[in-house]
Design a protein around this motif. Structure first.
Motif, PDB file in Angstrom:
ATOM      1  N   TYR A   6     -10.283  -8.511 -31.672  1.00 18.63           N
ATOM      2  CA  TYR A   6     -11.524  -7.838 -32.015  1.00 18.63           C
ATOM      3  C   TYR A   6     -12.681  -8.815 -31.883  1.00 18.63           C
ATOM      4  CZ  TYR A   6      -8.535  -4.137 -33.679  1.00 18.63           C
ATOM      5  OH  TYR A   6      -7.604  -3.140 -33.744  1.00 18.63           O
ATOM      6  N   ARG A   7     -13.757  -8.338 -31.286  1.00 21.60           N
ATOM      7  CA  ARG A   7     -14.970  -9.136 -31.119  1.00 21.60           C
ATOM      8  C   ARG A   7     -16.129  -8.367 -31.721  1.00 21.60           C
ATOM      9  NH1 ARG A   7     -14.652 -11.478 -24.922  1.00 21.60           N
ATOM     10  NH2 ARG A   7     -12.906 -12.883 -25.303  1.00 21.60           N
ATOM     11  N   VAL A   8     -17.207  -9.092 -32.027  1.00 24.90           N
ATOM     12  CA  VAL A   8     -18.381  -8.470 -32.617  1.00 24.90           C
ATOM     13  C   VAL A   8     -19.549  -8.641 -31.663  1.00 24.90           C
ATOM     14  CG1 VAL A   8     -19.984  -8.503 -34.561  1.00 24.90           C
ATOM     15  CG2 VAL A   8     -17.556  -8.975 -34.944  1.00 24.90           C
ATOM     16  N   GLN A   9     -20.192  -7.515 -31.332  1.00 26.23           N
ATOM     17  CA  GLN A   9     -21.381  -7.555 -30.491  1.00 26.23           C
ATOM     18  C   GLN A   9     -22.542  -6.922 -31.246  1.00 26.23           C
ATOM     19  OE1 GLN A   9     -21.341  -5.192 -26.883  1.00 26.23           O
ATOM     20  NE2 GLN A   9     -22.801  -6.557 -25.888  1.00 26.23           N
ATOM     21  N   CYS A  10     -23.711  -7.534 -31.120  1.00 29.19           N
ATOM     22  CA  CYS A  10     -24.918  -7.021 -31.763  1.00 29.19           C
ATOM     23  C   CYS A  10     -25.254  -5.643 -31.204  1.00 29.19           C
ATOM     24  CB  CYS A  10     -26.066  -7.991 -31.504  1.00 29.19           C
ATOM     25  SG  CYS A  10     -27.653  -7.403 -32.114  1.00 29.19           S
ATOM     26  N   ASP A  11     -25.609  -4.714 -32.085  1.00 31.13           N
ATOM     27  CA  ASP A  11     -25.997  -3.383 -31.651  1.00 31.13           C
ATOM     28  C   ASP A  11     -27.496  -3.283 -31.422  1.00 31.13           C
ATOM     29  OD1 ASP A  11     -25.041  -0.742 -31.000  1.00 31.13           O
ATOM     30  OD2 ASP A  11     -26.129  -0.035 -32.756  1.00 31.13           O
ATOM     31  N   GLY A  12     -28.212  -4.384 -31.653  1.00 30.01           N
ATOM     32  CA  GLY A  12     -29.651  -4.412 -31.421  1.00 30.01           C
ATOM     33  C   GLY A  12     -29.974  -4.610 -29.953  1.00 30.01           C
ATOM     34  N   PRO A  13     -31.229  -4.822 -29.638  1.00 29.07           N
ATOM     35  CA  PRO A  13     -31.651  -4.933 -28.240  1.00 29.07           C
ATOM     36  C   PRO A  13     -31.067  -6.134 -27.502  1.00 29.07           C
ATOM     37  CG  PRO A  13     -33.456  -5.452 -29.720  1.00 29.07           C
ATOM     38  CD  PRO A  13     -32.343  -4.926 -30.565  1.00 29.07           C
ATOM     39  N   GLY A  14     -30.703  -7.192 -28.218  1.00 23.77           N
ATOM     40  CA  GLY A  14     -30.180  -8.390 -27.562  1.00 23.77           C
ATOM     41  C   GLY A  14     -28.735  -8.284 -27.120  1.00 23.77           C
ATOM     42  N   LYS A  15     -27.956  -7.406 -27.771  1.00 24.96           N
ATOM     43  CA  LYS A  15     -26.535  -7.210 -27.454  1.00 24.96           C
ATOM     44  C   LYS A  15     -25.764  -8.524 -27.420  1.00 24.96           C
ATOM     45  CE  LYS A  15     -26.948  -2.774 -26.848  1.00 24.96           C
ATOM     46  NZ  LYS A  15     -26.614  -1.929 -27.971  1.00 24.96           N
ATOM     47  N   GLU A  16     -26.083  -9.444 -28.344  1.00 24.21           N
ATOM     48  CA  GLU A  16     -25.432 -10.750 -28.344  1.00 24.21           C
ATOM     49  C   GLU A  16     -24.060 -10.682 -29.013  1.00 24.21           C
ATOM     50  OE1 GLU A  16     -28.569 -13.217 -30.047  1.00 24.21           O
ATOM     51  OE2 GLU A  16     -28.992 -13.904 -28.010  1.00 24.21           O
ATOM     52  N   TRP A  17     -23.230 -11.676 -28.722  1.00 28.49           N
ATOM     53  CA  TRP A  17     -21.853 -11.742 -29.213  1.00 28.49           C
ATOM     54  C   TRP A  17     -21.702 -12.815 -30.282  1.00 28.49           C
ATOM     55  CZ3 TRP A  17     -18.186  -8.370 -27.353  1.00 28.49           C
ATOM     56  CH2 TRP A  17     -18.545  -7.628 -26.226  1.00 28.49           C
ATOM     57  N   LEU A  18     -20.933 -12.531 -31.313  1.00 27.61           N
ATOM     58  CA  LEU A  18     -20.605 -13.513 -32.341  1.00 27.61           C
ATOM     59  C   LEU A  18     -19.640 -14.511 -31.707  1.00 27.61           C
ATOM     60  CD1 LEU A  18     -20.944 -14.258 -35.343  1.00 27.61           C
ATOM     61  CD2 LEU A  18     -18.931 -12.860 -35.802  1.00 27.61           C
ATOM     62  N   SER A  19     -20.106 -15.749 -31.532  1.00 28.03           N
ATOM     63  CA  SER A  19     -19.384 -16.698 -30.686  1.00 28.03           C
ATOM     64  C   SER A  19     -19.102 -18.030 -31.361  1.00 28.03           C
ATOM     65  CB  SER A  19     -20.203 -16.950 -29.415  1.00 28.03           C
ATOM     66  OG  SER A  19     -20.360 -15.759 -28.691  1.00 28.03           O
ATOM     67  N   LEU A  20     -18.173 -18.746 -30.766  1.00 24.43           N
ATOM     68  CA  LEU A  20     -17.813 -20.083 -31.228  1.00 24.43           C
ATOM     69  C   LEU A  20     -18.894 -21.077 -30.820  1.00 24.43           C
ATOM     70  CD1 LEU A  20     -14.118 -19.932 -30.022  1.00 24.43           C
ATOM     71  CD2 LEU A  20     -14.955 -19.516 -32.329  1.00 24.43           C
ATOM     72  N   PRO A  21     -19.187 -22.050 -31.660  1.00 21.56           N
ATOM     73  CA  PRO A  21     -20.233 -23.019 -31.319  1.00 21.56           C
ATOM     74  C   PRO A  21     -19.761 -23.978 -30.225  1.00 21.56           C
ATOM     75  CG  PRO A  21     -19.161 -23.652 -33.353  1.00 21.56           C
ATOM     76  CD  PRO A  21     -18.591 -22.307 -32.972  1.00 21.56           C
ATOM     77  N   ASP A  22     -20.710 -24.582 -29.552  1.00 16.52           N
ATOM     78  CA  ASP A  22     -20.372 -25.608 -28.559  1.00 16.52           C
ATOM     79  C   ASP A  22     -19.625 -26.738 -29.251  1.00 16.52           C
ATOM     80  OD1 ASP A  22     -21.615 -24.203 -26.548  1.00 16.52           O
ATOM     81  OD2 ASP A  22     -23.527 -25.237 -26.802  1.00 16.52           O
TER      82      ASP A  22
END
Length: 94
Positions: A6-22
């Motif tokens: 399961y992954r999480v994606q922003c439902d706002g205009p940016g559609k960004e993904w909850l991601s691992l840091p560099d």
């Protein structure tokens, strides 16, 4: 055997993904607060269940959209999402 993740994606205009840091090394402990928003799903976190994905999102500061059923999330990195307002009556009175 194929296992779903399961992954999480922003439902706002940016559609960004909850991601691992560099610099994250697989197999090391990762606190939810260090997860970041990313434009692509390349480094999106993979959780074994919907509940774990939700917990990671909440821990990273993400929150469900107003009136959502926890399938839509707002990303704290997106300016449009930051202005979306509280999600529950409890937050309005807090």
């Amino acid at each position: 055997m194929i296992k779903p993740v399961y992954r999480v994606q922003c439902d706002g205009p940016g559609k960004e993904w909850l991601s691992l840091p560099d610099g994250y090394v697989p197999g090391t402990d990762l606190m939810a607060g260090v997860l970041i928003a990313a434009a692509t799903a390349e480094r999106a976190g993979n959780w074994p269940g919907e509940r774990e994905a939700q917990r990671a999102a909440v821990g990273a500061g993400w929150r469900p959209a107003v009136g959502s059923d926890f399938r839509t999330w707002l990303c704290p990195a997106c300016p449009a999402c930051q202005g979306a307002g509280p999600t529950t009556s409890e937050e309005k009175t807090a």
